[in-house]
Structure formats: structure tokens, C-alpha cells
Design an enzyme around this catalytic site. Sequence first.
Site, mmCIF file in Angstrom:
data_model
loop_
_atom_site.group_PDB
_atom_site.id
_atom_site.type_symbol
_atom_site.label_atom_id
_atom_site.label_comp_id
_atom_site.label_asym_id
_atom_site.label_seq_id
_atom_site.Cartn_x
_atom_site.Cartn_y
_atom_site.Cartn_z
ATOM 1 N N LYS A 263 0.832 -1.198 0.000
ATOM 2 C CA LYS A 263 0.000 0.000 0.000
ATOM 3 C C LYS A 263 0.870 1.252 0.000
ATOM 4 O O LYS A 263 2.022 1.214 0.453
ATOM 5 C CB LYS A 263 -0.882 0.024 1.255
ATOM 6 C CG LYS A 263 -1.935 -1.060 1.324
ATOM 7 C CD LYS A 263 -2.693 -0.977 2.644
ATOM 8 C CE LYS A 263 -3.758 -2.051 2.732
ATOM 9 N NZ LYS A 263 -4.889 -1.814 1.815
ATOM 10 N N ARG A 337 -10.310 -11.566 1.646
ATOM 11 C CA ARG A 337 -11.154 -12.620 1.080
ATOM 12 C C ARG A 337 -10.467 -13.981 1.130
ATOM 13 O O ARG A 337 -11.128 -15.014 1.144
ATOM 14 C CB ARG A 337 -11.549 -12.242 -0.357
ATOM 15 C CG ARG A 337 -10.397 -12.139 -1.323
ATOM 16 C CD ARG A 337 -10.745 -11.321 -2.555
ATOM 17 N NE ARG A 337 -10.813 -9.903 -2.251
ATOM 18 C CZ ARG A 337 -11.124 -8.968 -3.144
ATOM 19 N NH1 ARG A 337 -11.426 -9.304 -4.391
ATOM 20 N NH2 ARG A 337 -11.152 -7.695 -2.797
#
Length: 525
Positions: A263, A337
Amino acid sequence: MNFDLKTLELTAAASEKCDLLIALIPEGFKPGKDPLSTLAAQALKNGDLATKAGKSLQLYQPGGAAARRVALVGAGDGAARAVRQALLAVAGAIKAPQTKRVVVCFAGKAQADAVSAAVQAVAEASYVYTTTKSKAEARSLSRCVVGVHSAPDVREAFDTAVALVAGIEFAREWGNRPANHATPTLLADAAKGLAKLPRIQCKVHGPAEVARMGMGAFLAVARGSEEPLRFIELRYNGAAKDKAPVVLVGKGITFDTGGISIKPAPEMDEMKFDMCGAASVLGVFRALGEMQPEINVVGLVPACENMPDGRAVKPGDVVTSMSGQTIEILNTDAEGRLVLCDALTYAARFKPAAVVDIATLTGACVIALGGVRSGLFANNDALAAALQEAGESAQDPCWRMPLDDDYADGLKSNFADMGNVAGRAGGSITAAKFLQKYVGELPWAHLDIAGTAWKGGAAKGSTGRPVGLLVQYLLKQSQAKAPKAPKLPKADRPATAVGSPSLSPLRARTGKAAPAVRAPKSGAA
């Protein structure tokens, strides 16, 4: 902080000794002959006060009142939303260091949901995080008395709200802790502490057990961190053993760098909040331990860090999930996920009545819904409606999003059964479609709380959402006829402890709250 409920009209409230008396003045207010009512009527007549929710007039030692400070606050139509808005408008006075005892008095008839909203709003307004501050000023407010026209009429709602506050604040505490004070191991210790409450059990699985279960996707995310993963399994046994449980699955990424798909640096510190789904599950169990509803609930938390060292999973790697399906990891920053899919596969062994996963999953959901409503995805209309209704009732709203099969087209992969991302368009939906591949025909819902679990900027901190929504949903389910769990072959049955017979809520039985559960001290192993 302690809450008390009293039958207390505005006339009697004036004689209550406290640091702050908050009088909630609704539309259509009919003043009595007591000094406070007269004062409120004069202020309304002269335009110095309005009954619109949040409008206030603060006074210092007014005649006829034993309180040091009095706040006359407009409460609108007196509904829960208006009462919450009214009390948060005077949050500064509630949180002030000199405020140790508060009386909140409804000048009109108090509805049950409005009383609940008042308790939660006072708790929210006075909350203070102190765990990692060396010279922290703890919450100054120690007692809040809620005065209503008839206490017995709203007692149940009041007790439920007090228990809910305990759960919300437990979730906020763990959501706010820095990642080095909320590692997967410390999160598991917090879950173990919840097992001190009635009817709650906890089991924690380590890396070796997770590997034996074949949770390849979960293991892949954890590979780049020195902190060992933990798979937390909580159980609340409040109903008969043959009643199918509701399974809650909370994303527990205690810090998310993005992995190899790292990130950008700005605001990366907020990625400590990436375990707010897990924190909300812990908060729900904290509240259940107080409320003792007649329902069975399982909580599953896959907890780990997502870090970018030499062992970390790489873009393009293919891993095998617990379900046997293979996944091409196209972006290591879509890790939530991956840990959830294995937990969802594990959830099926409980033959649940419903499965709800809670996750700070996608920035796309923040773009779609902002910080007002959580995103709701579901493969079952009845479950979706129940969750949406619970959110509205709890003032913790969500909004149902689509799950058309066409959205899954982008997950196709040339090298695995599926990819873990499908591009930017409809990102929150494609993430939900990925998770849907692991639930089969089970009634399932996914709550994307990326926009609602925490606030940034000057108000930075965990909100404790969606504990309120989830608890309200579970309470409604406990009042309905729960389906019986199908019999499993002996080898497939999950281990269950001997449960106590169905009982009414603990507070109603004994007049006492459940034993307190303290978060482990920073640095505890």
C-alpha cells in the site's frame, strides 16, 4: 461506567445532585409548574431553545435545580434517532473532566428504543481510549442515571442497551489498539477471556492445526509475517443442542501492509483497523455473555498479519483453499477474502441456520456508500431483510448490494479455478462474489464495513460497528423458532461442550450483570 434506570419526572430530576442534568425536551412539550419546566417553557417561547433534535441551552447552577450544570436539549419527535442526535450534540459537556455523574431525564414519555439510544449515546460521547497512553486521562463519567416516566415499561430495553454498550466498547478497544498491541496472539487471548462469561467457550487453533485442516489460502496470507496466525473459534450455547447456530465470521487482519502489492505510505497506520470485523465478533460475544439470549452462536476469526518479507506470497502464486478450489493471487492486497474463504468453508461443519461474515473488505464499498451504511450482500432474501431491519432498529444501518452472476466473470483465471481480484469496476461486488463461491447453498450474508468500522481525521478511531446490528439480529432470531440442525455423521460432528438448560437472561434471573471481562494488558502473551 455504571448506568441506572429510575422513574423520574422532570420535577423530581431537579432535586437530583449531579454534575450535569440533561433534560430532553420533545416536540409538543407540556410544561409543569416546577422550576425547570417553567424555565424550558420560557426559553422556548423566547426562541432561546428549540425542540429540534440537537438544539440546546446550557445553564450554570440555575435556580430550582440541584445540578451544577443543566442542559435543556431539543429531542425532536422523541424517537431513537432524535434522542441520539440530541445527546451527541452535548457530547462535550458529557465528556468534560468535571462531569462524573450525569442525569438524563426524558421530559416526555420515553419509548423503549429511545431509552436504548440514550444509553448508547452517553457511552459513545464519554468513551476514552487509554491503553497505550502513558498519561491518559480516563473516562471521567462514572455514573449515568436515565430518568423516565415509568421505569418498568422500558427496563428490558435499558438492560439490553447496557449489555450492548459493553460489547460495542469491547470492539472499539480492540479496534483502536495499535497492531503491536493487538497481534493475532493477543486477539486470541482476548477471545479466551470471553470464555469466563456464562455459556461461552473458546478454542484457538495455531499454524500447525490450520495447516492440517488444509486452509491454504489463510496460510498464504500469514506467510510473510513473524507473528504466528491464530484461528479463533468461539461458541455461545444458549439454546438446545439440536438448534442450528448462527455463524459469525470476522476478518482478523491485525495489520495490512498490502503484502508484496504494498500500500502507499499515507494513512497506512489506519490498517490496524483491518481487524474490525474480528473485533465486532468479539464484541457480539461480550454482549451475549451479558444478555444470555436463547440462541446458539458460533464465532470464527482467522487472525494474522499481511506483511511483505521474503517468504510472503507473490502476485501470480496459486494456492489451494480448504474447499479444494485453487486461487491465483493476482493482488496480495486482496488478502481479506483469502482468510475469509477458508473460514467460510470451516463454518459449514456446524450446519448453520445462517452464516454472516463481517469484514473491512474493500475501498470500493467506501466509495459506494461512504461512512453511513455498511454494504450488505446476501444469497438469501429473508436473511438480507432480517439484517437490514436489524440495522435500522439498531441505528447501525446497512444497504443491500447486488450479487448478479455476471459480476463474477472478472474472477476467471487461466491458471487456477479463480483469481482473487476482478479489476476496479464493482470491486465490492466482485469481492462478495469471490466469497460466495465458498458458501454453497448455506444462507449467507456478507457485511462490508470498510466505510463504517472506523473514522479518520480528528475523530480517528473505531466505531464498534456493526455490533449493534448483529446483536439486534441475533436477539430477533432468538425470539423466533430456530430450525433444528441436521444430524451429522459421527466423524463430522463439531465438538460441543455440555450446555446448561435454556434460561432467561442473566440479569433478569439474578438482578446482577454477568462477570466483567477485562482486556489483557498490553504486551500480555
